[in-house]
Design a protein around this motif. Structure first.
Motif, PDB file in Angstrom:
ATOM      1  N   PHE A 103       0.284  -1.217  -0.094  1.00  0.00           N
ATOM      2  CA  PHE A 103      -0.263  -0.586  -0.007  1.00  0.00           C
ATOM      3  C   PHE A 103       0.934   1.325  -0.027  1.00  0.00           C
ATOM      4  O   PHE A 103       0.189   2.593   0.167  1.00  0.00           O
ATOM      5  N   GLY A 104       1.781   0.970   0.164  1.00  0.00           N
ATOM      6  CA  GLY A 104       3.033   2.037   0.229  1.00  0.00           C
ATOM      7  C   GLY A 104       3.179   3.226   1.256  1.00  0.00           C
ATOM      8  O   GLY A 104       2.391   2.540   2.337  1.00  0.00           O
ATOM      9  N   TYR A 105       3.687   4.124   1.599  1.00  0.00           N
ATOM     10  CA  TYR A 105       3.756   5.168   2.753  1.00  0.00           C
ATOM     11  C   TYR A 105       4.141   6.387   2.679  1.00  0.00           C
ATOM     12  O   TYR A 105       4.818   6.803   1.437  1.00  0.00           O
ATOM     13  N   GLU A 106       3.854   7.190   3.817  1.00  0.00           N
ATOM     14  CA  GLU A 106       3.439   8.976   3.253  1.00  0.00           C
ATOM     15  C   GLU A 106       4.900   9.177   3.922  1.00  0.00           C
ATOM     16  O   GLU A 106       5.919   8.204   4.970  1.00  0.00           O
ATOM     17  N   GLN A 166     -13.234  -5.186  -1.310  1.00  0.00           N
ATOM     18  CA  GLN A 166     -14.319  -4.562  -1.512  1.00  0.00           C
ATOM     19  C   GLN A 166     -15.057  -3.126  -1.853  1.00  0.00           C
ATOM     20  O   GLN A 166     -15.570  -3.182  -2.696  1.00  0.00           O
ATOM     21  N   GLU A 167     -13.785  -2.222  -1.064  1.00  0.00           N
ATOM     22  CA  GLU A 167     -13.980  -0.749  -1.271  1.00  0.00           C
ATOM     23  C   GLU A 167     -13.241   0.015  -2.630  1.00  0.00           C
ATOM     24  O   GLU A 167     -13.315   0.373  -3.259  1.00  0.00           O
ATOM     25  N   ARG A 168     -12.321  -1.174  -2.908  1.00  0.00           N
ATOM     26  CA  ARG A 168     -11.113  -0.721  -4.686  1.00  0.00           C
ATOM     27  C   ARG A 168     -10.721   0.371  -4.383  1.00  0.00           C
ATOM     28  O   ARG A 168      -9.640   1.521  -4.663  1.00  0.00           O
ATOM     29  N   GLU A 169     -10.245   0.688  -2.203  1.00  0.00           N
ATOM     30  CA  GLU A 169      -9.359   2.005  -2.028  1.00  0.00           C
ATOM     31  C   GLU A 169      -8.258   1.411  -1.203  1.00  0.00           C
ATOM     32  O   GLU A 169      -8.812   0.493   0.270  1.00  0.00           O
ATOM     33  N   PHE A 170      -7.226   2.629  -0.717  1.00  0.00           N
ATOM     34  CA  PHE A 170      -6.861   2.023   0.131  1.00  0.00           C
ATOM     35  C   PHE A 170      -6.335   3.594   0.748  1.00  0.00           C
ATOM     36  O   PHE A 170      -5.983   4.504   0.557  1.00  0.00           O
ATOM     37  N   GLU A 171      -5.572   3.375   2.346  1.00  0.00           N
ATOM     38  CA  GLU A 171      -4.365   4.314   2.621  1.00  0.00           C
ATOM     39  C   GLU A 171      -3.124   4.037   2.502  1.00  0.00           C
ATOM     40  O   GLU A 171      -2.897   2.314   3.378  1.00  0.00           O
ATOM     41  N   ARG A 172      -2.161   4.807   2.009  1.00  0.00           N
ATOM     42  CA  ARG A 172      -0.691   4.449   2.258  1.00  0.00           C
ATOM     43  C   ARG A 172       0.181   4.766   4.092  1.00  0.00           C
ATOM     44  O   ARG A 172      -1.126   5.180   5.370  1.00  0.00           O
ATOM     45  N   GLY A 189       0.839   5.523   7.189  1.00  0.00           N
ATOM     46  CA  GLY A 189       1.301   6.863   7.573  1.00  0.00           C
ATOM     47  C   GLY A 189      -0.125   7.916   7.233  1.00  0.00           C
ATOM     48  O   GLY A 189       0.528   9.274   7.017  1.00  0.00           O
ATOM     49  N   GLY A 190      -0.840   7.803   6.167  1.00  0.00           N
ATOM     50  CA  GLY A 190      -1.255   8.466   5.319  1.00  0.00           C
ATOM     51  C   GLY A 190      -2.797   8.356   5.848  1.00  0.00           C
ATOM     52  O   GLY A 190      -3.330   7.913   6.795  1.00  0.00           O
ATOM     53  N   THR A 191      -3.758   9.747   4.856  1.00  0.00           N
ATOM     54  CA  THR A 191      -5.525  10.058   6.145  1.00  0.00           C
ATOM     55  C   THR A 191      -5.393  10.164   4.746  1.00  0.00           C
ATOM     56  O   THR A 191      -7.279  10.018   4.962  1.00  0.00           O
ATOM     57  N   LYS A 192      -5.226  10.000   3.476  1.00  0.00           N
ATOM     58  CA  LYS A 192      -6.525   9.897   2.289  1.00  0.00           C
ATOM     59  C   LYS A 192      -6.482   8.305   1.622  1.00  0.00           C
ATOM     60  O   LYS A 192      -5.326   7.899   1.224  1.00  0.00           O
TER      61      LYS A 192
END
Length: 461
Positions: free
Chosen positions: A219-222, A267-273, A275-278
């Motif tokens: 998912f990567g990171y900020e 399910q949602e096709r989205e995630f947060e990095r 340390g991220g909030t968006k």
């Protein structure tokens, strides 16, 4: 601007008097109300000859009357004036009631050379972007297609046909099978034959990554998410695979906490990095593979049931090599040239006896083991400048074959088992000596007449 704050008036005045930009403003009738010094210099007139005059009297090729008439906006138009080649922008001005009150003309570039320099810079940036795009594509692109999947057995034919059809859909695919059966080949081939083929194919080995790194890899990171985090952050595999396919290999080894996060992405096709909030939205197809029995893992509490049901949309179960032994000649024919090229050898074919030996083996390591054994055999043959692989180049299989004979003869008398072993040994030494009976007798420590009697007894003559 009467009644406006003085600071604001000063800012507007500074913008209008920008020495790097010619500006002229006309009222709704086309008479000049504002013109900065740069514009006056461009048209080659004095301020008194410009302010309050009809724009066409100032510059006969002005397009501002057309803007007043049509309401058009010219973003970047070529406008020659008094020996200058300019790129200009023109747009109408409306009051808050929506009534037309005038128009503005301003130069983007005072010289065409500046525009050309910018165009070259943009072209260079596009070329650099294309280079990096191609580099990313070469790293995250499929290596295999359905043509390299060898097999004409009924099981493989049905499996390939199903995979080719599934490739055209966007469904999640779960590929199961023992190690070495070719699960990754199918994953690459499905992506390459899909509508997503021109987008990235990103492989993640869930078993190879430590648990504490798996989340940031996926998912990567900020920036600043943890000690040692890269400045600017880092995109994860899901972001890199956007619009393409992510291949989650060995998903049965994924830790339970990560399974929950993966379920959310499915399910949602989205995630947060990390340390991220968006939330980061992705359009990605998921292909997963495992050599584990996920149903058993679910029962043992080692794999989430809800994730299993999400993955279990289309299942491709690749048969082990022992269940499609008829494909071995085709597999050998396909693997041999590839190994010769890699090893810089020239072993051209495999004897029928060797093929029969390969077909009698049970292949716990499947196609990967077959390739390894062929590589070993090629090296043995090449040491003796031999162009053909024969049974002698597979010593481990010959030993295994004798062991299988003894295992198969359980329950028979010792005499019967000894006869079978004797027959097999004579047959193998005959092949090794190219059916030279004198040499065979010598290697076996038999008198010639004894060997002939045994050849007749076992029908090996």
């Amino acid at each position: 601007m009467e009644g406006w704050p003085s600071d604001f008036v000063q800012i507007v005045a500074a913008l209008v008097q920008n020495p790097y930009m010619g500006i002229v403003i006309v009222d709704k009738n086309g008479y000049v109300t504002v013109a900065n010094d740069t514009y006056i210099h461009i048209v080659g007139k004095t301020r008194d000859e410009v302010i309050g005059k009809y724009i066409m009297d100032v510059t006969s090729n002005s397009q501002l009357p057309k803007i007043l008439e049509t309401g058009e906006v010219h973003i970047a138009d070529y406008w020659p004036c008094n020996g200058h080649d300019l790129i200009v922008t023109r747009f109408p001005i409306y009051n808050k009631e929506g009534d037309l009150i005038g128009a503005v003309g301003k130069s983007l570039f005072l010289d065409l050379g500046d525009a050309k320099a910018l165009a070259k810079k943009v072209a260079d940036l596009e070329e650099e972007l294309a280079f990096y795009r191609d580099a990313i594509k070469s790293v995250f692109s499929p290596k295999y297609c359905f043509d390299v999947i060898v097999g004409k057995s009924s099981k493989m034919a049905r499996l390939k046909s199903m995979a080719e059809q599934v490739a055209q859909t966007g469904s999640t695919v779960l590929i199961t099978g023992e190690s070495g059966t070719g699960k990754e080949l199918f994953a690459h081939s499905i992506h390459r034959s899909s509508p997503r083929a021109h987008y990235p194919f990103v492989r993640v080995n869930c078993a190879a990554l430590p648990e504490h790194l798996l989340e940031s890899e996926l998912f990567g990171y900020e920036e600043g998410a943890f000690t040692g985090a890269r400045k600017g952050g880092k995109p994860g595999k899901f972001e890199l695979a956007n619009k393409g396919t992510i291949f989650l290999d060995e998903i049965g080894d994924m830790p339970l906490p990560m399974q929950a996060k993966l379920l959310t992405v499915l399910q949602e096709r989205e995630f947060e990095r990390v340390g991220g909030t968006k939330p980061v939205r992705v359009d990605v197809r998921i292909i997963a593979a495992t050599n584990c029995n996920l149903e058993n893992l679910v029962e043992q509490g080692k794999f989430r049931a809800d994730l299993y049901y999400r993955l279990n949309v289309v299942v491709l179960d690749i048969p082990p090599l022992r269940e499609r032994l008829e494909d071995i000649p085709l597999l050998v024919q396909a693997i041999l040239p590839r190994l010769n090229q890699r090893l810089n050898t020239n072993v051209t074919n495999v004897s029928s006896e060797a093929i029969q030996l390969l077909r009698k083996y049970h292949w716990p390591g499947n196609v990967r083991e077959l390739e390894n054994l062929l590589e070993r055999a090629i090296n043995l043959a090449d040491l003796n400048n031999e162009k053909q692989l024969t049974a002698k180049h597979f010593p481990s299989l010959q030993k295994q074959n004798i062991e299988n004979i003894l295992i198969d003869k359980k329950g028979e008398t010792l005499a019967d088992a000894v006869e079978q072993l004797e027959k097999e040994m004579i047959r193998q030494v005959l092949k090794q000596t190219n059916y030279n009976k004198a040499q065979t007798a010598k290697l076996l420590g038999l008198h010639g007449s004894v060997l002939y009697r045994k050849l007749k007894k076992y029908n090996l003559g």
